[in-house]
Design a protein around this motif. Structure first.
Motif, short mmCIF file in Angstrom:
data_model
loop_
_atom_site.label_atom_id
_atom_site.label_comp_id
_atom_site.label_asym_id
_atom_site.label_seq_id
_atom_site.Cartn_x
_atom_site.Cartn_y
_atom_site.Cartn_z
N HIS A 176 26.47 9.17 21.36
CA HIS A 176 25.40 9.51 20.41
C HIS A 176 24.89 10.93 20.68
N GLY B 234 28.61 0.55 27.28
CA GLY B 234 28.00 -0.59 27.97
C GLY B 234 26.52 -0.81 27.63
N ILE C 40 20.09 6.45 26.88
CA ILE C 40 20.99 5.57 26.11
C ILE C 40 22.02 6.44 25.37
N LEU D 180 36.32 -6.52 12.21
CA LEU D 180 37.28 -6.29 13.30
C LEU D 180 37.95 -7.61 13.67
N GLY E 244 31.78 4.29 18.49
CA GLY E 244 32.57 3.07 18.27
C GLY E 244 31.80 1.83 18.71
N GLY F 298 12.41 5.60 20.04
CA GLY F 298 13.51 5.11 20.87
C GLY F 298 13.73 3.62 20.72
N ASP F 299 12.77 2.90 20.15
CA ASP F 299 12.99 1.48 19.87
C ASP F 299 13.88 1.35 18.64
N PHE F 300 14.46 0.16 18.48
CA PHE F 300 15.22 -0.10 17.25
C PHE F 300 14.28 0.04 16.05
N LEU G 31 26.68 -4.16 25.47
CA LEU G 31 27.49 -5.22 26.09
C LEU G 31 26.86 -5.69 27.40
N ALA H 69 36.15 7.39 18.34
CA ALA H 69 35.21 6.29 18.61
C ALA H 69 34.43 6.49 19.92
N GLU I 30 21.05 2.81 13.56
CA GLU I 30 21.03 3.99 12.70
C GLU I 30 22.41 4.45 12.27
N GLU J 256 41.62 -6.15 17.70
CA GLU J 256 41.56 -4.80 17.14
C GLU J 256 40.51 -3.94 17.83
N PRO K 4 23.70 -5.41 28.66
CA PRO K 4 22.47 -6.21 28.51
C PRO K 4 22.76 -7.64 28.04
N GLY L 82 25.94 5.65 25.27
CA GLY L 82 26.34 4.85 24.10
C GLY L 82 27.31 5.63 23.23
P1 FAD Z 1 29.19 -1.26 24.43
O1 FAD Z 1 27.88 -1.79 24.85
O2 FAD Z 1 30.15 -0.89 25.51
O3 FAD Z 1 29.91 -2.30 23.45
C1 FAD Z 1 29.21 -2.89 22.38
C2 FAD Z 1 30.17 -3.83 21.61
O4 FAD Z 1 31.14 -3.06 20.91
C3 FAD Z 1 30.96 -4.76 22.52
O5 FAD Z 1 31.19 -5.96 21.83
C4 FAD Z 1 32.27 -4.02 22.72
O6 FAD Z 1 33.33 -4.88 23.06
C5 FAD Z 1 32.45 -3.38 21.36
N1 FAD Z 1 33.19 -2.09 21.35
C6 FAD Z 1 32.81 -0.95 21.97
N2 FAD Z 1 33.65 0.05 21.64
C7 FAD Z 1 34.58 -0.50 20.80
C8 FAD Z 1 35.72 0.04 20.12
N3 FAD Z 1 36.07 1.34 20.20
N4 FAD Z 1 36.44 -0.81 19.35
C9 FAD Z 1 36.09 -2.12 19.23
N5 FAD Z 1 35.03 -2.67 19.84
C10 FAD Z 1 34.28 -1.86 20.62
N6 FAD Z 1 21.10 1.37 19.23
C11 FAD Z 1 20.66 1.83 18.04
O7 FAD Z 1 21.45 1.93 17.12
N7 FAD Z 1 19.35 2.21 17.87
C12 FAD Z 1 18.42 2.13 18.86
O8 FAD Z 1 17.26 2.48 18.67
C13 FAD Z 1 18.86 1.62 20.13
N8 FAD Z 1 17.99 1.48 21.16
C14 FAD Z 1 18.45 0.98 22.33
C15 FAD Z 1 17.55 0.82 23.38
C16 FAD Z 1 17.97 0.29 24.59
C17 FAD Z 1 16.97 0.12 25.69
C18 FAD Z 1 19.35 -0.06 24.78
C19 FAD Z 1 19.84 -0.60 26.09
C20 FAD Z 1 20.26 0.11 23.75
C21 FAD Z 1 19.83 0.62 22.51
N9 FAD Z 1 20.71 0.78 21.46
C22 FAD Z 1 20.25 1.26 20.26
C23 FAD Z 1 22.13 0.39 21.58
C24 FAD Z 1 23.02 1.63 21.79
O9 FAD Z 1 23.13 2.35 20.60
C25 FAD Z 1 24.45 1.27 22.17
O10 FAD Z 1 24.99 2.46 22.64
C26 FAD Z 1 25.39 0.77 21.11
O11 FAD Z 1 24.87 -0.32 20.39
C27 FAD Z 1 26.69 0.27 21.71
O12 FAD Z 1 27.46 1.35 22.15
P2 FAD Z 1 28.18 1.32 23.53
O13 FAD Z 1 29.16 2.44 23.55
O14 FAD Z 1 27.19 1.26 24.62
O15 FAD Z 1 29.03 -0.05 23.41
#
Ligand code: FAD
Length: 286
Positions: free
Chosen positions: A78, A34, A106, A161, A113, A191-193, A37, A74, A124, A165, A39, A110
């Motif tokens: 992290h 989440g 995060i 995808l 997948g 921690g920032d992108f 998604l 998946a 990354e 899928e 945010p 996170g």
């Molecule tokens: P979700 O948010 O639950 O889903 C993301 C998307 O992927 C949605 O469209 C969802 O439907 C889809 N999805 C999820 N799992 C699957 C699956 N198994 N199959 C198909 N579709 C799927 N990311 C970085 O890489 N680097 C950073 O520096 C970074 N900094 C961040 C800082 C903040 C403050 C925040 C809030 C986030 C940051 N992120 C960063 C994002 C973080 O890595 C997320 O964890 C990642 O982008 C999404 O993973 P999630 O499991 O939370 O997926």
């Protein structure tokens, strides 16, 4: 911004989740950690009728090494990738990349997948997967297909995808003998992108590069391999690498509130040199 009411559904298997996606007909999405998604929903970028929680699917969190590959489910977070001894031994580039994702809050939620499916061009883990030569297993509940990471990440937040899928697991080649790795990043705050990130894998013999893989994130529409640089550094050692690398071609950095395109272009070369040099140093020690 108030999020409109949505249905919450919990999938017991990937087949179950795929069936729910089909029923949702484009107005449902998978919910993993989440961290991207939610945010987007809070900002009003996404307006969904249903979220399908996949975090309770049994057996979707495997980490194993077999036949020269790491198989990573998946749903692995992290934080788990960062700390898992099988990942650290088999493909340390993936563990190093995971360490750079966001903050620890995060990283504990996170998932692998989620990050790959979201496909942020500055992320990354997609970069590490492209450089490592990983493949992704995608399922629609009845059939599974395998796609190379380089083909999966198509453009800004766009993947191959299909609508129904899911990404089930990732297969990453294990790092062979004589190979070293390097990962370098610059972001505004830890921690920032990434403004730019570089990942490198190098095979070394007698202190010199005999084979290399190099990629960048944050400077193009998707993680980019730099074939011309990979060829240019063949035969170099850690002290002569930088002389072989000129301005990086084939990237298309943008200017935004965080950095100018020119600054990102500068970082691309600096970080490529840094990641490759670290990889050679580790390869020599391996
Ligand atoms: P979700 O948010 O639950 O889903 C993301 C998307 O992927 C949605 O469209 C969802 O439907 C889809 N999805 C999820 N799992 C699957 C699956 N198994 N199959 C198909 N579709 C799927 N990311 C970085 O890489 N680097 C950073 O520096 C970074 N900094 C961040 C800082 C903040 C403050 C925040 C809030 C986030 C940051 N992120 C960063 C994002 C973080 O890595 C997320 O964890 C990642 O982008 C999404 O993973 P999630 O499991 O939370 O997926």
């Amino acid at each position: 911004m108030f999020v409109k009411p949505f249905r919450y559904e919990r999938a017991a298997s990937f087949g179950d989740a795929a069936a729910m996606l089909r029923q949702g007909a484009g107005s449902a999405k998978v919910l993993a950690g989440g961290q991207s998604l939610l945010p987007m929903m809070n900002l009003g970028v996404l307006d969904l009728e249903a979220l399908i929680d996949v975090t309770h699917i049994a057996g979707a969190s495997e980490i194993a090494q077999r036949d020269g590959y790491l198989s990573i489910g998946a749903l692995r977070t992290h934080a788990e990738l960062e700390r898992d001894p099988i990942v650290a031994a088999g493909q340390p580039l993936v563990a190093a990349a995971a360490r750079w994702v966001g903050s620890s809050r995060i990283r504990v939620r996170g998932t692998l997948g989620g990050s790959l499916a979201h496909s942020d061009p500055a992320a990354e883990l997609p970069l590490a997967m492209v450089v490592a030569g990983a493949t992704y297993d995608l399922t629609d509940g009845t059939t599974t297909r395998t796609v190379a990471a380089t083909d999966f990440h198509e453009s800004y937040f766009t993947t191959s995808l299909a609508e129904n899928e899911l990404l089930e697991r990732v297969q990453v080649p294990v790092l062979g003998p004589g190979w070293g790795w390097g990962f370098a990043e610059v972001s505004r705050r830890r921690g920032d992108f990434a403004l730019c990130a570089a990942a490198a894998l190098v095979r070394v013999a007698d202190g010199r590069v005999v084979e290399s893989r190099l990629g960048l994130a944050g400077v193009a529409e998707r993680p980019k391999r730099l074939g011309a640089v990979e060829i240019a550094v063949e035969g170099a050692d850690a002290t002569t690498l930088a002389d072989r690398i000129g301005p990086i071609e084939g990237i298309d950095p943008v200017s935004d509130v965080s950095a100018t395109a020119e600054h990102r272009r500068h970082l691309a070369r600096v970080l490529a040199v840094r990641a490759l040099t670290d990889a050679v140093t580790r390869g020599v020690a391996a």
